[in-house]
Motif scaffolding. Structure first.
Motif, PDB file in Angstrom:
ATOM      1  N   THR A 257       0.921  -1.087  -0.008  1.00  0.00           N
ATOM      2  CA  THR A 257       0.019   0.207   0.140  1.00  0.00           C
ATOM      3  C   THR A 257       1.082   1.285   0.031  1.00  0.00           C
ATOM      4  O   THR A 257       1.989   1.360   0.370  1.00  0.00           O
ATOM      5  CB  THR A 257      -0.953   0.188   1.265  1.00  0.00           C
ATOM      6  N   VAL A 258       0.327   2.356  -0.297  1.00  0.00           N
ATOM      7  CA  VAL A 258       1.077   3.616  -0.237  1.00  0.00           C
ATOM      8  C   VAL A 258      -0.088   4.347   0.780  1.00  0.00           C
ATOM      9  O   VAL A 258      -1.005   4.948   0.500  1.00  0.00           O
ATOM     10  CB  VAL A 258       0.993   4.486  -1.769  1.00  0.00           C
ATOM     11  N   ASP A 259       0.491   4.730   2.006  1.00  0.00           N
ATOM     12  CA  ASP A 259       0.038   5.443   2.900  1.00  0.00           C
ATOM     13  C   ASP A 259       0.708   6.696   3.391  1.00  0.00           C
ATOM     14  O   ASP A 259       1.624   6.536   4.089  1.00  0.00           O
ATOM     15  CB  ASP A 259      -0.289   4.409   4.162  1.00  0.00           C
ATOM     16  N   THR A 260       0.388   7.598   2.588  1.00  0.00           N
ATOM     17  CA  THR A 260       1.630   8.905   2.704  1.00  0.00           C
ATOM     18  C   THR A 260       1.671   9.706   4.193  1.00  0.00           C
ATOM     19  O   THR A 260       2.293  10.278   4.664  1.00  0.00           O
ATOM     20  CB  THR A 260       1.236   9.966   2.008  1.00  0.00           C
ATOM     21  N   ALA A 261       0.389   9.154   4.957  1.00  0.00           N
ATOM     22  CA  ALA A 261       0.422   9.469   6.472  1.00  0.00           C
ATOM     23  C   ALA A 261       1.283   8.840   7.073  1.00  0.00           C
ATOM     24  O   ALA A 261       1.880   9.304   8.383  1.00  0.00           O
ATOM     25  CB  ALA A 261      -0.931   9.449   6.931  1.00  0.00           C
ATOM     26  N   ASN A 262       1.673   7.733   7.082  1.00  0.00           N
ATOM     27  CA  ASN A 262       2.684   6.925   7.641  1.00  0.00           C
ATOM     28  C   ASN A 262       3.881   6.432   7.055  1.00  0.00           C
ATOM     29  O   ASN A 262       4.785   6.163   7.829  1.00  0.00           O
ATOM     30  CB  ASN A 262       1.696   5.653   8.242  1.00  0.00           C
ATOM     31  N   LEU A 263       3.964   6.368   5.755  1.00  0.00           N
ATOM     32  CA  LEU A 263       5.112   6.001   5.092  1.00  0.00           C
ATOM     33  C   LEU A 263       6.262   7.019   5.554  1.00  0.00           C
ATOM     34  O   LEU A 263       6.173   8.325   5.367  1.00  0.00           O
ATOM     35  CB  LEU A 263       4.999   6.117   3.499  1.00  0.00           C
ATOM     36  N   GLY A 264       7.256   6.197   6.008  1.00  0.00           N
ATOM     37  CA  GLY A 264       8.514   6.892   6.581  1.00  0.00           C
ATOM     38  C   GLY A 264       8.412   7.763   7.836  1.00  0.00           C
ATOM     39  O   GLY A 264       9.399   8.498   8.235  1.00  0.00           O
ATOM     40  N   LEU A 265       7.285   7.772   8.509  1.00  0.00           N
ATOM     41  CA  LEU A 265       6.906   8.407   9.610  1.00  0.00           C
ATOM     42  C   LEU A 265       8.073   8.097  10.962  1.00  0.00           C
ATOM     43  O   LEU A 265       8.065   7.043  11.198  1.00  0.00           O
ATOM     44  CB  LEU A 265       5.620   8.331  10.015  1.00  0.00           C
ATOM     45  N   GLY A 266       8.726   9.048  11.188  1.00  0.00           N
ATOM     46  CA  GLY A 266       9.749   8.812  12.506  1.00  0.00           C
ATOM     47  C   GLY A 266      11.040   8.165  12.114  1.00  0.00           C
ATOM     48  O   GLY A 266      12.069   8.050  12.627  1.00  0.00           O
ATOM     49  N   TYR A 267      11.188   8.078  10.401  1.00  0.00           N
ATOM     50  CA  TYR A 267      12.406   7.601  10.030  1.00  0.00           C
ATOM     51  C   TYR A 267      13.612   8.439  10.111  1.00  0.00           C
ATOM     52  O   TYR A 267      14.787   7.709  10.562  1.00  0.00           O
ATOM     53  CB  TYR A 267      12.436   7.339   8.555  1.00  0.00           C
ATOM     54  N   GLU A 268      13.738   9.744  10.406  1.00  0.00           N
ATOM     55  CA  GLU A 268      14.646  10.550  10.509  1.00  0.00           C
ATOM     56  C   GLU A 268      15.412  10.101  11.860  1.00  0.00           C
ATOM     57  O   GLU A 268      16.588  10.082  11.769  1.00  0.00           O
ATOM     58  CB  GLU A 268      14.216  12.019  10.569  1.00  0.00           C
ATOM     59  N   PHE A 269      14.771   9.904  12.894  1.00  0.00           N
ATOM     60  CA  PHE A 269      15.244   9.729  14.266  1.00  0.00           C
ATOM     61  C   PHE A 269      15.905   8.282  14.272  1.00  0.00           C
ATOM     62  O   PHE A 269      16.992   8.362  14.911  1.00  0.00           O
ATOM     63  CB  PHE A 269      14.049   9.738  15.478  1.00  0.00           C
ATOM     64  N   THR A 270      15.220   7.401  13.445  1.00  0.00           N
ATOM     65  CA  THR A 270      15.811   5.995  13.696  1.00  0.00           C
ATOM     66  C   THR A 270      17.375   6.053  12.745  1.00  0.00           C
ATOM     67  O   THR A 270      18.244   5.523  13.223  1.00  0.00           O
ATOM     68  CB  THR A 270      15.010   4.829  12.921  1.00  0.00           C
ATOM     69  N   VAL A 271      17.158   6.703  11.659  1.00  0.00           N
ATOM     70  CA  VAL A 271      18.214   6.874  10.793  1.00  0.00           C
ATOM     71  C   VAL A 271      19.549   7.736  11.350  1.00  0.00           C
ATOM     72  O   VAL A 271      20.681   7.352  11.333  1.00  0.00           O
ATOM     73  CB  VAL A 271      17.957   7.281   9.392  1.00  0.00           C
ATOM     74  N   ILE A 272      19.185   8.807  11.883  1.00  0.00           N
ATOM     75  CA  ILE A 272      20.285   9.588  12.588  1.00  0.00           C
ATOM     76  C   ILE A 272      20.936   8.793  13.643  1.00  0.00           C
ATOM     77  O   ILE A 272      22.036   8.794  14.018  1.00  0.00           O
ATOM     78  CB  ILE A 272      19.726  11.127  13.260  1.00  0.00           C
ATOM     79  N   SER A 273      20.020   8.197  14.410  1.00  0.00           N
ATOM     80  CA  SER A 273      20.537   7.399  15.662  1.00  0.00           C
ATOM     81  C   SER A 273      21.465   6.105  15.064  1.00  0.00           C
ATOM     82  O   SER A 273      22.621   5.906  15.754  1.00  0.00           O
ATOM     83  CB  SER A 273      19.401   6.730  16.391  1.00  0.00           C
ATOM     84  N   ALA A 274      21.072   5.589  13.886  1.00  0.00           N
ATOM     85  CA  ALA A 274      22.198   4.547  13.445  1.00  0.00           C
ATOM     86  C   ALA A 274      23.319   5.097  13.199  1.00  0.00           C
ATOM     87  O   ALA A 274      24.554   4.314  13.284  1.00  0.00           O
ATOM     88  CB  ALA A 274      21.227   3.843  12.299  1.00  0.00           C
ATOM     89  N   VAL A 275      23.284   6.166  12.304  1.00  0.00           N
ATOM     90  CA  VAL A 275      24.511   6.881  11.944  1.00  0.00           C
ATOM     91  C   VAL A 275      25.428   7.311  13.115  1.00  0.00           C
ATOM     92  O   VAL A 275      26.535   7.189  13.169  1.00  0.00           O
ATOM     93  CB  VAL A 275      24.341   8.146  11.098  1.00  0.00           C
ATOM     94  N   VAL A 319      16.162   1.764  26.563  1.00  0.00           N
ATOM     95  CA  VAL A 319      17.305   1.007  26.358  1.00  0.00           C
ATOM     96  C   VAL A 319      18.028   1.625  24.880  1.00  0.00           C
ATOM     97  O   VAL A 319      19.040   1.816  25.213  1.00  0.00           O
ATOM     98  CB  VAL A 319      17.127  -0.312  26.269  1.00  0.00           C
ATOM     99  N   GLN A 320      16.988   1.732  24.115  1.00  0.00           N
ATOM    100  CA  GLN A 320      17.826   2.178  22.975  1.00  0.00           C
ATOM    101  C   GLN A 320      18.244   3.648  22.930  1.00  0.00           C
ATOM    102  O   GLN A 320      19.427   4.164  22.386  1.00  0.00           O
ATOM    103  CB  GLN A 320      16.766   2.073  21.752  1.00  0.00           C
ATOM    104  N   ALA A 321      17.566   4.393  23.800  1.00  0.00           N
ATOM    105  CA  ALA A 321      18.288   5.892  24.257  1.00  0.00           C
ATOM    106  C   ALA A 321      19.548   5.737  24.892  1.00  0.00           C
ATOM    107  O   ALA A 321      20.183   6.513  24.597  1.00  0.00           O
ATOM    108  CB  ALA A 321      17.121   6.733  25.022  1.00  0.00           C
ATOM    109  N   GLY A 322      19.503   4.688  25.738  1.00  0.00           N
ATOM    110  CA  GLY A 322      20.849   4.453  26.521  1.00  0.00           C
ATOM    111  C   GLY A 322      21.878   4.160  25.635  1.00  0.00           C
ATOM    112  O   GLY A 322      23.124   4.879  25.622  1.00  0.00           O
ATOM    113  N   VAL A 323      21.730   3.347  24.428  1.00  0.00           N
ATOM    114  CA  VAL A 323      22.663   3.124  23.593  1.00  0.00           C
ATOM    115  C   VAL A 323      23.072   4.115  22.765  1.00  0.00           C
ATOM    116  O   VAL A 323      24.489   4.530  22.570  1.00  0.00           O
ATOM    117  CB  VAL A 323      22.215   1.998  22.791  1.00  0.00           C
ATOM    118  N   ILE A 324      22.268   4.981  22.348  1.00  0.00           N
ATOM    119  CA  ILE A 324      22.632   6.352  21.563  1.00  0.00           C
ATOM    120  C   ILE A 324      23.483   7.372  22.489  1.00  0.00           C
ATOM    121  O   ILE A 324      24.400   7.877  22.075  1.00  0.00           O
ATOM    122  CB  ILE A 324      21.301   6.982  21.206  1.00  0.00           C
ATOM    123  N   LEU A 325      22.989   7.482  23.978  1.00  0.00           N
ATOM    124  CA  LEU A 325      23.750   8.503  24.619  1.00  0.00           C
ATOM    125  C   LEU A 325      25.464   7.742  25.077  1.00  0.00           C
ATOM    126  O   LEU A 325      26.359   8.712  25.099  1.00  0.00           O
ATOM    127  CB  LEU A 325      22.949   8.396  26.066  1.00  0.00           C
TER     128      LEU A 325
END
Length: 336
Positions: A257-275, A319-325
């Motif tokens: 499906t293409v759901d523009t309200a939810n597609l990619g929602l919040g990705y920026e934070f996950t991606v930045i965290s991984a970097v 826990v994930q926040a702790g890893v990022i810190l």
């Protein structure tokens, strides 16, 4: 007496140098040490971890994040940031959905149709990347402000393009891209591997990789040395956006499906965290592409581990926040 007096300080100096080298090794390779430890824990404590299905699931779930994170690595290494990744995916999803549902001839030439969909999605996302580059390079807007504006604008445009409707995707080529397998592994994982290999080559073997490093290290000095700072800025934002467009098509293939309200929602934070977890400094410098992939794998496996042991979502987020810190603290200690 003289010999013992000289030897003691020398011994202390050697010991200190060894300690420093040990800390530097842990700092450089901490992501891989943590990933290995987490894998070892799952081997012992998680039922069914050593199964092909588990590998497929984790690779599939990390692929789109990893593809976006590769582009973000170069942006952050240049000294920037991009909060509009999710909106870029939404716009790309809206464009690809419109092509798939309106072009009746798409299925008559499957390979060409898939190339058209991918190209349109990546180019439409790259338009938002160009807007980011213009605001940052030409108007000198702070990257966090510029990309926040594009994030809001892009999500609104995606919603307007689809009129808030949910598009159901039936195109077999797009669905196979998201759900299919090659040699037993998800197709999207192979796409991720290709992106990582190309990005690693660009980072290590091309002038562009050295330019990103130079601009991220010291933008003013790089400009005085003849590095095209403005062009580098445009390139990293456009390339990252194009990769977000690619990830959008993969996500559409997975969801059907293409759901523009939810597609990619919040990705920026996950991606930045991984970097950040992967070791690329938020203050700019050397892009660590392989480290970023390690960061994506660590965060994905951490989520899998917590979910498989029925840990509450709230605890998982902490826990994930702790890893990022810890990752950020490690960067600060390395710089000091």
């Amino acid at each position: 007496m003289t010999q013992s007096t000289v030897t003691a300080p020398n011994a202390q100096g050697v010991s200190r140098q060894r300690s420093i080298r040990r800390l530097e090794f842990i700092s450089r390779n901490g992501i891989w040490i943590a990933l290995a430890a987490l894998i070892a824990f799952n081997v012992v404590a998680s039922n069914g971890f050593l199964s092909w299905q588990t590998l497929q699931t984790n690779l599939g779930q990390m692929s789109t994040v990893a593809i976006c994170a590769v582009g973000m690595t170069f942006i952050i290494a240049k000294g920037g940031i991009d909060l509009s990744v999710g909106s870029q995916m939404a716009v790309a999803g809206a464009v690809s959905g419109a092509i798939i549902t309106s072009w009746s001839g798409l299925t008559s030439v499957p390979v060409v149709g898939l190339i058209v969909v991918l190209t349109a999605a990546m180019l439409s996302a790259a338009v938002l990347g160009t807007a980011n580059g213009f605001l940052v390079a030409n108007l000198r807007v702070q990257p966090i402000v510029a990309t926040l504006v594009v994030m809001i604008t892009g999500r609104g445009l995606a919603q307007l393009m689809t009129s808030g409707r949910l598009y159901e995707i039936t195109n077999s080529q797009v669905l196979n891209l998201g759900r299919g397998t090659i040699l037993g592994l998800p197709t999207m994982a192979w796409v991720m591997v290709i992106v990582v290999v190309l990005a690693t080559w660009m980072n290590r073997k091309t002038v562009f990789g050295r330019q990103v490093f130079a601009v991220g290290g010291n933008r003013i000095a790089a400009g005085l040395a003849g590095v095209p700072v403005r062009r580098v800025t445009y390139t990293v934002y456009m390339a990252s956006a194009a990769l977000a467009g690619l990830a959008a098509v993969l996500s559409v293939g997975v969801n059907g499906t293409v759901d523009t309200a939810n597609l990619g929602l919040g990705y920026e934070f996950t991606v930045i965290s991984a970097v950040v977890v992967g070791g690329t400094s938020l203050t700019g410098g050397k892009p660590r592409v392989l480290g970023t992939i390690g960061g994506v794998a660590l965060l994905q496996l951490l989520s899998y581990t917590l979910a498989s042991h029925n840990i509450a979502t709230e605890i998982s987020s902490l826990v994930q926040a702790g890893v990022i810190l810890l990752a950020v603290a490690s960067q600060l200690r390395r710089k000091s």
